[in-house]
Design an enzyme around this catalytic site. Structure first.
Site, PDB file in Angstrom:
ATOM      1  N   ASP A 274       0.861  -1.190   0.000  1.00  0.00           N
ATOM      2  CA  ASP A 274       0.000   0.000   0.000  1.00  0.00           C
ATOM      3  C   ASP A 274       0.892   1.233   0.000  1.00  0.00           C
ATOM      4  O   ASP A 274       1.406   1.656   1.037  1.00  0.00           O
ATOM      5  CB  ASP A 274      -0.911  -0.025   1.230  1.00  0.00           C
ATOM      6  CG  ASP A 274      -1.947   1.080   1.220  1.00  0.00           C
ATOM      7  OD1 ASP A 274      -1.717   2.110   0.560  1.00  0.00           O
ATOM      8  OD2 ASP A 274      -2.985   0.915   1.890  1.00  0.00           O
ATOM      9  N   ARG A 277      -0.036   4.254   2.262  1.00  0.00           N
ATOM     10  CA  ARG A 277       0.278   3.951   3.667  1.00  0.00           C
ATOM     11  C   ARG A 277       1.765   4.085   3.936  1.00  0.00           C
ATOM     12  O   ARG A 277       2.189   4.763   4.884  1.00  0.00           O
ATOM     13  CB  ARG A 277      -0.204   2.528   3.992  1.00  0.00           C
ATOM     14  CG  ARG A 277       0.242   1.969   5.343  1.00  0.00           C
ATOM     15  CD  ARG A 277      -0.171   0.509   5.420  1.00  0.00           C
ATOM     16  NE  ARG A 277       0.113  -0.103   6.698  1.00  0.00           N
ATOM     17  CZ  ARG A 277       1.186  -0.836   6.974  1.00  0.00           C
ATOM     18  NH1 ARG A 277       2.127  -1.001   6.039  1.00  0.00           N
ATOM     19  NH2 ARG A 277       1.357  -1.374   8.175  1.00  0.00           N
ATOM     20  N   GLY A 301       2.231  -2.961  17.744  1.00  0.00           N
ATOM     21  CA  GLY A 301       1.728  -3.796  16.650  1.00  0.00           C
ATOM     22  C   GLY A 301       2.661  -3.735  15.461  1.00  0.00           C
ATOM     23  O   GLY A 301       2.276  -3.332  14.368  1.00  0.00           O
ATOM     24  N   GLU A 323       4.665  -6.914  19.363  1.00  0.00           N
ATOM     25  CA  GLU A 323       3.821  -7.666  18.443  1.00  0.00           C
ATOM     26  C   GLU A 323       3.162  -8.839  19.183  1.00  0.00           C
ATOM     27  O   GLU A 323       3.853  -9.660  19.783  1.00  0.00           O
ATOM     28  CB  GLU A 323       4.646  -8.184  17.260  1.00  0.00           C
ATOM     29  CG  GLU A 323       3.903  -9.107  16.308  1.00  0.00           C
ATOM     30  CD  GLU A 323       2.631  -8.492  15.767  1.00  0.00           C
ATOM     31  OE1 GLU A 323       1.591  -9.177  15.787  1.00  0.00           O
ATOM     32  OE2 GLU A 323       2.665  -7.319  15.323  1.00  0.00           O
ATOM     33  N   SER A 325       1.250 -11.313  17.866  1.00  0.00           N
ATOM     34  CA  SER A 325       1.330 -12.580  17.144  1.00  0.00           C
ATOM     35  C   SER A 325       2.703 -13.208  17.357  1.00  0.00           C
ATOM     36  O   SER A 325       3.733 -12.602  17.043  1.00  0.00           O
ATOM     37  CB  SER A 325       1.091 -12.349  15.649  1.00  0.00           C
ATOM     38  OG  SER A 325       1.456 -13.493  14.902  1.00  0.00           O
ATOM     39  N   VAL A 365       0.328  -5.193  24.159  1.00  0.00           N
ATOM     40  CA  VAL A 365       0.954  -4.029  24.785  1.00  0.00           C
ATOM     41  C   VAL A 365       0.435  -3.820  26.209  1.00  0.00           C
ATOM     42  O   VAL A 365       1.149  -3.301  27.069  1.00  0.00           O
ATOM     43  CB  VAL A 365       0.722  -2.775  23.908  1.00  0.00           C
ATOM     44  CG1 VAL A 365      -0.735  -2.314  23.982  1.00  0.00           C
ATOM     45  CG2 VAL A 365       1.654  -1.646  24.308  1.00  0.00           C
ATOM     46  N   GLU A 366      -0.788  -4.266  26.455  1.00  0.00           N
ATOM     47  CA  GLU A 366      -1.341  -4.129  27.808  1.00  0.00           C
ATOM     48  C   GLU A 366      -0.646  -5.024  28.825  1.00  0.00           C
ATOM     49  O   GLU A 366      -0.842  -4.864  30.040  1.00  0.00           O
ATOM     50  CB  GLU A 366      -2.843  -4.456  27.790  1.00  0.00           C
ATOM     51  CG  GLU A 366      -3.701  -3.448  27.062  1.00  0.00           C
ATOM     52  CD  GLU A 366      -3.751  -3.666  25.569  1.00  0.00           C
ATOM     53  OE1 GLU A 366      -4.519  -2.955  24.901  1.00  0.00           O
ATOM     54  OE2 GLU A 366      -3.013  -4.545  25.063  1.00  0.00           O
ATOM     55  N   GLU A 392     -11.452  -3.103  14.555  1.00  0.00           N
ATOM     56  CA  GLU A 392     -10.342  -3.811  15.192  1.00  0.00           C
ATOM     57  C   GLU A 392     -10.051  -3.276  16.591  1.00  0.00           C
ATOM     58  O   GLU A 392      -9.359  -3.925  17.372  1.00  0.00           O
ATOM     59  CB  GLU A 392      -9.048  -3.785  14.360  1.00  0.00           C
ATOM     60  CG  GLU A 392      -9.171  -4.493  13.019  1.00  0.00           C
ATOM     61  CD  GLU A 392      -7.886  -4.472  12.227  1.00  0.00           C
ATOM     62  OE1 GLU A 392      -6.892  -3.877  12.706  1.00  0.00           O
ATOM     63  OE2 GLU A 392      -7.863  -5.044  11.134  1.00  0.00           O
ATOM     64  N   HIS A 551      -5.448  -0.077   0.896  1.00  0.00           N
ATOM     65  CA  HIS A 551      -6.018  -1.381   1.254  1.00  0.00           C
ATOM     66  C   HIS A 551      -7.201  -1.242   2.216  1.00  0.00           C
ATOM     67  O   HIS A 551      -7.945  -2.199   2.425  1.00  0.00           O
ATOM     68  CB  HIS A 551      -4.937  -2.283   1.867  1.00  0.00           C
ATOM     69  CG  HIS A 551      -4.601  -1.975   3.291  1.00  0.00           C
ATOM     70  ND1 HIS A 551      -3.796  -0.911   3.655  1.00  0.00           N
ATOM     71  CD2 HIS A 551      -4.968  -2.571   4.448  1.00  0.00           C
ATOM     72  CE1 HIS A 551      -3.670  -0.890   4.964  1.00  0.00           C
ATOM     73  NE2 HIS A 551      -4.374  -1.879   5.474  1.00  0.00           N
TER      74      HIS A 551
END
Length: 629
Positions: A274, A277, A301, A323, A325, A365-366, A392, A551
């Site tokens: 993108d 972006r 993120g 991150e 994931s 992050v929390e 989200e 996107h």
């Protein structure tokens, strides 16, 4: 919030009156049983005194065998609960629950109903957690369908199910921010009518959004083991229902699905490809040396770590890339290592000497309270935006990071966000495509698609030539000062027909100009990297239909019926309805609410539409509720 010691003391006092309280509770339950003795058929207006009689009727008359379907699909209690709501929602639309065919009337639907042919298709529908919301409020079938088939040994289980249903009715609107679990007592939900939000309610029980209170929207909800029911009724420990466990499980599943989806390289390729972006972030990071040189940066993120790489390239002294994931955190670590930017101890210079600047931390992050020193971050960096900006719900994580780790006066990139709205014309729908398919008229398909679009938002690219009104600002956010609860908002705007459109050229001179038809509204957003922090080079990331596509596309909300609009002072007929060809609207007033939905990371959008004629007459259409999930 009640002190735990006080709560324990109060519990001791309540035990002294336990017999009396239990007696009152039992009396209340008897009253409920008497009032809920009639079970409404899923397909017609027939009522029955027991679930067995109702299901026998549904099987013999409507070809719906609940018990057989439940067994074939191996549905647990929640799956069976969803099945009932799914069927009721389909019947309300005159749609066959089995094959999905839309009938002209309920009578036609009754004639059409047939045995189920494809159970797998039904199973896919039941994976949607929206059917955990009762379609019909106060539906006794939802907490009684298992009672007739259970023996006395299952009384406790039956009671638990009943309590869950009551709790679901109390928790009509729940949104829990990532990682935030707080005590929630009965008093948290005892809000007066004066505290309740004005605004549209759904036209049916599916959404359960009538009179949503401010306190309910975006609340972080959990229940401790010793908290009783929401009405303060004491329970035996073995019969208590921990609704928080149900909620936490749903949140955990939603987070796992969400972060799991971002483990796909295809999604990251789409985002990195993108250009709009990437150019906006790259310019903001690389072209502002006074901001980035020597800074400590937190990337919330990070994904592949591309923004962290930019920050390191711009001269940041330390970059903490977070991150959630697990897979992508591993990828970001390897990418930073392969580019010589991973923060690590130098093997030849002792334990106090490090090379590289990027440190990748896996987790939400929390959950990083002990990993980062409080208020030690110079620049908070994140690409958090979702469809319609707020889908989200990642913005809440950015605000959490801001409040916990950003230095006073520290920078946030981007630091502003704005949602815009404009009306779109016929070309923004699928109607033109289906009207001529290799010379054949398939407009019946378009009609059904438009009906579906009036209930479900569409994420797609809208051509700028199909915009038929001026754009209006719906909401603006300042990420430096905003509070998390401001993510839920209601705003009113007015849309006027574009004067440069072909239908409105020389509108002031042509009193009989042809009206423009507005078929719905399109939403998009811009985020700003403003001169407040980007002093050398400020920039804007826009997802507008008038700029190169991204996107994110745009979010399309379709009206149930198009509205005729005309600029100037057309010769409107007094007998014509506002918004029709006989009396075009000179403007459209919209009242739009966007709130975080009960389904984690989704958003609910309500749309109230009023057409106003040049003579001041008005026409309002029924409120529309959209769920973006």
């Amino acid at each position: 919030m009640e002190d735990p010691v006080d709560r324990e003391f109060n519990d001791d006092e309540e035990e002294e009156d336990q017999d009396e309280d239990w007696g009152d509770w039992g009396a209340d339950d008897n009253e409920e049983e008497e009032s809920d003795s009639d079970f409404l058929c899923l397909f017609c207006d027939s009522k029955y005194s027991s679930c067995d009689a109702l299901f026998e009727h549904c099987s013999s008359i409507h070809h719906f065998d609940f018990l057989s379907t439940r067994e074939t699909l191996s549905l647990d209690f929640y799956g069976s609960f969803k099945l009932i709501n799914f069927v009721r929602s389909r019947v309300a639309e005159n749609r066959c629950w089995s094959c999905g065919l839309v009938c002209q009337s309920n009578q036609d639907l009754q004639t059409h109903l047939h045995e189920t042919a494809d159970f797998e298709e039904i199973k896919l529908h039941l994976d949607d957690d929206k059917y955990l919301n009762p379609f019909m409020q106060e539906d006794p079938l939802l907490y009684s369908f298992g009672h007739d088939e259970e023996g006395e040994d299952d009384d406790a289980t039956s009671l638990e199910k009943g309590e869950i249903m009551r709790d679901l009715r109390e928790f009509r609107e729940i949104c829990i921010d990532d990682g935030d679990i707080i005590d929630a007592l009965a008093s948290d939900f005892d809000t007066s009518n004066e505290d309740r939000r004005e605004g549209a309610s759904a036209s049916n029980g599916y959404y359960g959004m009538e009179n949503i209170s401010e306190k309910e929207i975006g609340s972080c909800i959990a229940a401790k083991e010793h908290v009783g029911s929401f009405k303060g009724k004491p329970k035996d420990k073995h019969l208590r229902v921990s609704f928080a466990n149900v909620v936490s499980k749903e949140i955990k599943n939603a987070n796992e699905n969400y972060f799991g989806a971002y483990s796909s390289f295809g999604i990251h390729r789409e985002m990195i490809s993108d250009k709009v972006r990437m150019d906006a972030y790259r310019q903001a990071i690389l072209n502002n040396p006074s901001l980035m040189n020597g800074a400590t940066v937190l990337d919330v993120g990070c994904g592949t770590g591309i923004l962290s790489l930019f920050a390191a390239q711009a001269g940041a002294s330390r970059v903490i890339a977070v991150e959630a994931s697990e897979k992508m955190a591993s990828v970001a670590t390897q990418v930073a290592k392969d580019n010589g930017l991973l923060w690590s101890a130098s093997p030849n210079a002792g334990n106090n000497h490090y090379t590289g600047v990027i440190k990748v931390v896996q987790g939400m992050v929390e959950e990083l309270d002990k990993s980062i020193e409080s208020h030690s971050i110079d620049v908070l960096l994140s690409e958090w935006m979702g469809y319609c900006l707020l889908y989200e719900s990642m913005l809440s994580s950015v605000l959490f990071a801001r409040d916990h780790w950003l230095k006073p006066g520290g920078a946030i990139l981007p630091d502003t966000a704005t949602i815009f709205v404009a009306g779109f014309g016929r070309g923004g729908t699928s109607i033109p495509f289906w009207e001529n398919v290799y010379g054949f008229n398939m407009s019946c398909v378009a009609k059904e698609l438009v009906e579906d679009a009036a209930q479900t938002p569409i994420v797609d690219i809208v051509d700028s030539h199909d915009i038929v009104t001026d754009a209006a600002v719906l909401q603006t956010f300042d990420l430096v000062t905003m509070k998390p609860e401001e993510m839920d908002f209601t705003a009113s705007i007015r849309l006027q027909p574009k004067l440069d459109g072909p239908a409105n050229t020389n509108a002031s001179m042509d009193l009989e100009q042809k009206p423009t038809w507005c078929h719905g509204v399109v939403l998009w957003f811009e985020t700003g990297f403003t001169s407040r922090f980007c002093r050398e080079t400020s920039t804007i990331l826009s997802t507008s239909p008038f700029t190169p596509k991204t996107h994110w596309s745009q979010t399309i909300l379709t009206f149930r019926e198009p509205i005729a609009m005309a600029a100037g002072k057309p010769n409107a007929k007094k007998s014509g309805g506002v918004g029709t060809d006989a009396c075009p609207a000179s403007s459209i007033h919209l009242r739009i609410s966007i709130i975080r939905a009960a389904q984690h990371r989704s958003i609910d959008i309500s749309l109230e539409t009023t057409g106003i004629a040049c003579d001041g007459r008005k026409h309002s259409w029924p409120v529309q509720i959209f769920n973006l999930s």
